[in-house]
Design an enzyme around this catalytic site. Structure first.
Site, PDB file in Angstrom:
ATOM      1  N   HIS A  53      10.594 -61.740 -19.057  1.00  0.00           N
ATOM      2  CA  HIS A  53       9.792 -62.616 -18.202  1.00  0.00           C
ATOM      3  C   HIS A  53       9.846 -64.068 -18.673  1.00  0.00           C
ATOM      4  O   HIS A  53       9.840 -64.987 -17.857  1.00  0.00           O
ATOM      5  CB  HIS A  53       8.348 -62.120 -18.188  1.00  0.00           C
ATOM      6  CG  HIS A  53       7.504 -62.716 -17.107  1.00  0.00           C
ATOM      7  ND1 HIS A  53       7.692 -62.436 -15.774  1.00  0.00           N
ATOM      8  CD2 HIS A  53       6.467 -63.586 -17.152  1.00  0.00           C
ATOM      9  CE1 HIS A  53       6.809 -63.100 -15.052  1.00  0.00           C
ATOM     10  NE2 HIS A  53       6.061 -63.815 -15.864  1.00  0.00           N
ATOM     11  N   LYS A  96       8.608 -74.640  -5.970  1.00  0.00           N
ATOM     12  CA  LYS A  96       8.996 -73.506  -6.804  1.00  0.00           C
ATOM     13  C   LYS A  96       8.457 -72.220  -6.195  1.00  0.00           C
ATOM     14  O   LYS A  96       7.475 -72.224  -5.449  1.00  0.00           O
ATOM     15  CB  LYS A  96       8.444 -73.682  -8.222  1.00  0.00           C
ATOM     16  CG  LYS A  96       8.992 -72.693  -9.257  1.00  0.00           C
ATOM     17  CD  LYS A  96       8.395 -72.981 -10.626  1.00  0.00           C
ATOM     18  CE  LYS A  96       8.963 -72.047 -11.688  1.00  0.00           C
ATOM     19  NZ  LYS A  96       8.344 -72.294 -13.011  1.00  0.00           N
ATOM     20  N   HIS A 100       4.483 -62.267  -8.848  1.00  0.00           N
ATOM     21  CA  HIS A 100       3.376 -61.640  -9.564  1.00  0.00           C
ATOM     22  C   HIS A 100       3.347 -60.171  -9.150  1.00  0.00           C
ATOM     23  O   HIS A 100       2.321 -59.639  -8.715  1.00  0.00           O
ATOM     24  CB  HIS A 100       2.055 -62.346  -9.263  1.00  0.00           C
ATOM     25  CG  HIS A 100       1.386 -62.836 -10.512  1.00  0.00           C
ATOM     26  ND1 HIS A 100       0.035 -62.786 -10.718  1.00  0.00           N
ATOM     27  CD2 HIS A 100       1.910 -63.386 -11.639  1.00  0.00           C
ATOM     28  CE1 HIS A 100      -0.257 -63.291 -11.908  1.00  0.00           C
ATOM     29  NE2 HIS A 100       0.864 -63.660 -12.482  1.00  0.00           N
ATOM     30  N   SER A 318      -5.168 -66.190 -19.684  1.00  0.00           N
ATOM     31  CA  SER A 318      -6.306 -66.650 -18.886  1.00  0.00           C
ATOM     32  C   SER A 318      -5.868 -67.818 -18.023  1.00  0.00           C
ATOM     33  O   SER A 318      -5.100 -68.682 -18.461  1.00  0.00           O
ATOM     34  CB  SER A 318      -7.452 -67.083 -19.801  1.00  0.00           C
ATOM     35  OG  SER A 318      -8.002 -65.973 -20.478  1.00  0.00           O
ATOM     36  N   ASN A 516      14.601 -69.802  -6.063  1.00  0.00           N
ATOM     37  CA  ASN A 516      14.792 -68.382  -5.764  1.00  0.00           C
ATOM     38  C   ASN A 516      13.903 -67.491  -6.613  1.00  0.00           C
ATOM     39  O   ASN A 516      13.500 -67.847  -7.713  1.00  0.00           O
ATOM     40  CB  ASN A 516      16.264 -67.973  -5.928  1.00  0.00           C
ATOM     41  CG  ASN A 516      16.799 -68.271  -7.315  1.00  0.00           C
ATOM     42  OD1 ASN A 516      16.151 -67.997  -8.314  1.00  0.00           O
ATOM     43  ND2 ASN A 516      17.991 -68.831  -7.385  1.00  0.00           N
ATOM     44  N   GLY A 553      13.434 -71.265 -10.363  1.00  0.00           N
ATOM     45  CA  GLY A 553      12.825 -70.117  -9.705  1.00  0.00           C
ATOM     46  C   GLY A 553      12.336 -69.101 -10.712  1.00  0.00           C
ATOM     47  O   GLY A 553      11.770 -69.448 -11.747  1.00  0.00           O
TER      48      GLY A 553
END
Length: 757
Positions: A53, A96, A100, A318, A516, A553
């Site tokens: 990630h 952008k 999620h 957070s 993207n 992206g």
């Protein structure tokens, strides 16, 4: 403060590393970098920063092959919080898209809401004021109770956060397929406007400059969220609900205004959103970019829970927080602004010089003890983070799909046309998403130019207080038919880029650039990685052709489960275009009866991967639709001129559902109908319901027919055919009424709402 490392009670082992998602060879590399075994805090730092990630370790080698340059590019892909494109007149557009997906699969409301919050922070940390949002959503079988729960949660999360934050949601796409039953995809897009010389950077330098954390307090939500997003969804994923963040849109609104105000002072050295991996990500990326170090006292970080461990504070995700490096001596100015907005603004450290043997180290203290000492450069993408060339191979299904024979599928009869029409107009992949978009505020800010003017892309006015009569606008769209990409990742990705460019072109805008969101399964599965590689190659070829470089992206791997396998490869394309003159904004709706209806572009005897073939004929295995890049590009240039020359009254691309659905979508907004004749040179189902690319539906005033045909048939040599005319009511094909306009609108407008109950 003590300068010796506090190792804690236990020294991590290879097994500890495995549990944190760190491979054995990566653990050995960490020991080599540090010259010792890391303590738990340091291992946790590397685990999130080297996760897929954050580091893109399994994708970056291919992402680097994408075209990244144009005369309008103002920021290199991936180097800032968001992409930045020059739109002239001293202004730039920052935009952008990010996913999620994993949080939304477990807690759809907060997962989607915090996705919206995070992408908007990426925009305003650039110094740009957000002007519009889009979203691209994928869900499973809509008849399933779980899918309905996910849809309701995601849509409410997007609506509640975006509406309260005060940025209009102006468009998007929604697609349903069983491959997304476990793994929904939630991709959020945002765009904003900034003056070219006032862009804030995500960097850190200047020895002695103070480092601030601003915005919300830090809690235990989102800890190891980056690691969680870098693994498959499983039965045990619900145990990781703390990895899902909790958002506060009202806090974000205050943070937006305070952030733009401090940037305007000129005293900000660098600023970055605390998204994935929280404090450690911001401190390491900013330090690595500025080639300096930082000393951070974690005791000074405002927290929501007592007795948080250092690694928890460092890794917390957070929401509504920023890291800001300020010019020394300007602390009172920055502090005063955040006090005015009633937000936390606490100095937690300062910038320190790089050592003689490194580009900058991060020293984290807690309770007076040094709990982590790590080199910033070795943590980040483009630095010491690993980069892998993964094995890939063509999946067996790919050649099997190519064996599809259209002649083995019977053509439709007149009675069948009626059934197919009703099926498509009511199918959730094609029917109006009214049930969803009515939950979004599309008019806040009164800049949306397309709410009451239906078009293939959203158009938002650029407001410039110094120039009240400023005319330019930004057009934007998100596109990807993942069924096409699954059938042929190379061609399917090219189609995704082409459709995005076609949508902008049909709206009267000039395509500028791409962001993207590449959603795929597990990269360690060779067949999945092959899909990824082919899609990136196809995307790159199309972006090169259309002159739309990739500004950045997001890559989201591990979208798969043991029950459903990987999702369809879904490389979502977010594309922006420039609307120079609002007089050239084109809509898709037919305007008047007796206007002539033309198909521009060449029809094909093709039904491959169409909604008609897939969901009505129940044939799941077929190649991507017919597509020719050169034909597509030539078509776009011709359509631009048709609009500029005022030769067309409406323009609508032919895409999902084929020509019949395009006709219906153009007729329904004003309650009109159409009467057309199909071309007997083609199968009826292919002509009406096939999804061959490179076609656009237009309407023309009878008085302009001659000039219209002269332009397309002259030097342009663009295939075009007169289909029929706009009528007052009913959808008529070959002199047979297929469906009445009123019934069609009822099916189209209400089907999704009925499914959702």
């Amino acid at each position: 403060m003590k300068s010796e490392i506090n190792d804690g009670n236990a020294i991590p082992t290879v097994e500890t590393a495995r549990k944190l998602g760190v491979l054995p060879e990566e653990f050995a590399r960490i020991e080599e970098i540090l010259g010792r075994t890391p303590n738990f805090t340091e291992l946790s730092i590397f685990s999130v920063m080297w996760s897929e990630h954050c580091s893109y370790k399994n994708s970056i080698v291919w992402l680097k092959t994408l075209p990244r340059d144009s005369d309008r590019m103002l920021a290199k892909a991936g180097e800032e919080n968001a992409g930045l494109v020059d739109i002239g007149d001293g202004l730039a557009c920052s935009f952008k898209i990010e996913s999620h997906n994993h949080p939304s699969a477990l807690e759809p409301y907060q997962g989607a809401a915090t996705g919206v919050g995070g992408i908007n922070r990426d925009i305003f940390t650039m110094g740009a004021r957000p002007i519009a949002q889009l979203n691209s959503l994928r869900f499973g079988n809509p008849e399933l109770a779980k899918t309905k729960w996910l849809v309701r949660g995601v849509v409410k999360g997007i609506g509640d956060y975006g509406n309260a934050f005060g940025i209009p949601t102006v468009g998007g796409e929604v697609f349903f397929d069983e491959c997304y039953n476990t793994n929904p995809l939630v991709n959020a897009f945002s765009a904003g406007i900034v003056e070219v010389g006032k862009v804030a950077k995500a960097t850190s330098y200047g020895v002695g400059n103070p480092v601030y954390i601003v915005g919300s307090a830090t809690g235990k939500d989102g800890i190891h969220g980056a690691t969680f997003a870098s693994e498959d969804i499983s039965d045990k994923s619900n145990e990781k609900l703390p990895a899902v963040q909790v958002g506060d849109p009202f806090m974000e609104k205050l943070l937006l205004e305070a952030t733009l105000e401090i940037i305007a002072t000129g005293h900000v050295i660098g600023i970055q959103d605390m998204g994935a991996a929280g404090i450690i990500c911001s401190t390491s990326e900013m330090s690595a970019k500025g080639e300096h170090g930082m000393v951070i006292d974690l005791d000074k970080v405002p927290t929501r829970q007592t007795n948080m461990h250092g690694w928890e504070i460092l890794l917390s995700e957070s929401q509504e927080r920023m890291l800001v490096v300020v010019q020394k001596g300007k602390e009172d100015i920055i502090q005063g602004i955040f006090d005015k907005w009633d937000l936390h603004c606490v100095q937690i450290g300062e910038v320190v010089p790089a050592g003689p043997d490194d580009a900058g180290r991060l020293h984290f203290y807690q309770h007076g003890e040094l709990i982590a000492d790590v080199p910033a450069h070795d943590l980040v993408l483009g630095g010491g983070a690993p980069q892998y060339h993964r094995e890939y191979r063509e999946p067996a299904y790919y050649q099997k799909f190519k064996e599809f024979d259209i002649d083995k599928i019977s053509d439709v009869s007149t009675e069948d046309i009626v059934k197919v029409a009703r099926h498509l107009l009511s199918h959730p992949n094609i029917a109006s998403k009214r049930w969803i978009y009515e939950q979004y505020d599309s008019m806040v800010g009164t800049a949306n130019r397309s709410t009451n003017r239906p078009s293939d892309a959203a158009v938002v006015r650029i407001r410039d207080v110094s120039r009240p009569d400023y005319k330019k606008g930004i057009a934007m769209t998100v596109d990807c038919n993942s069924r096409y990409v699954n059938a042929d990742p190379f061609i399917g990705a090219q189609i995704a880029v082409s459709e995005a460019a076609r949508n902008l072109t049909c709206t009267g805008a000039e395509p500028l650039a791409v962001t993207n969101n590449l959603n795929f399964g597990n990269p360690y599965v060779p067949e999945v990685y092959w899909q990824f590689v082919q899609a990136v190659k196809g995307m790159g070829a199309a972006c090169e052709k259309f002159g739309t470089p990739v500004t950045g992206g997001n890559v989201s791997f591990y979208n798969q489960s043991s029950d459903d396998g990987p999702v369809f490869p879904t490389p979502t394309i977010g594309m922006i275009g420039l609307m120079e003159d609002p007089a050239h904004q084109m809509t898709l709706d037919f305007k008047a009866t007796d206007d002539l209806i033309y198909l521009v572009g060449a029809p094909k005897n093709d039904i491959a991967s169409s909604e008609y073939l897939y969901s009505y004929r129940k044939v799941k295995e077929s190649p991507a639709p017919a597509f020719d890049m050169e034909e597509e590009y030539t078509l776009h240039q011709a359509v631009k001129q048709l609009i500029v020359k005022n030769l067309v009254q409406s323009v609508h691309d032919v895409s999902d559902g084929g020509l019949f659905v395009a006709l219906a979508e153009s007729a329904m907004p004003r309650g009109l109908g159409f009467q057309i004749a199909s071309d007997t040179n083609f199968r009826t189902d292919a002509y009406l319901f096939g999804e061959a690319q490179g076609r656009v539906l237009v309407s023309v005033k009878p008085a302009q027919q001659g000039e219209f045909q002269k332009y397309l048939g002259g030097d342009q040599k663009i295939p075009h055919a007169l289909l029929g005319t706009v009528t007052a009511q009913d959808f008529v094909v070959d002199q047979e009424v297929v469906i009445g306009t009123s019934e069609a609108r009822g099916l189209y407008d209400n089907s999704l709402g009925k499914i959702m109950g």
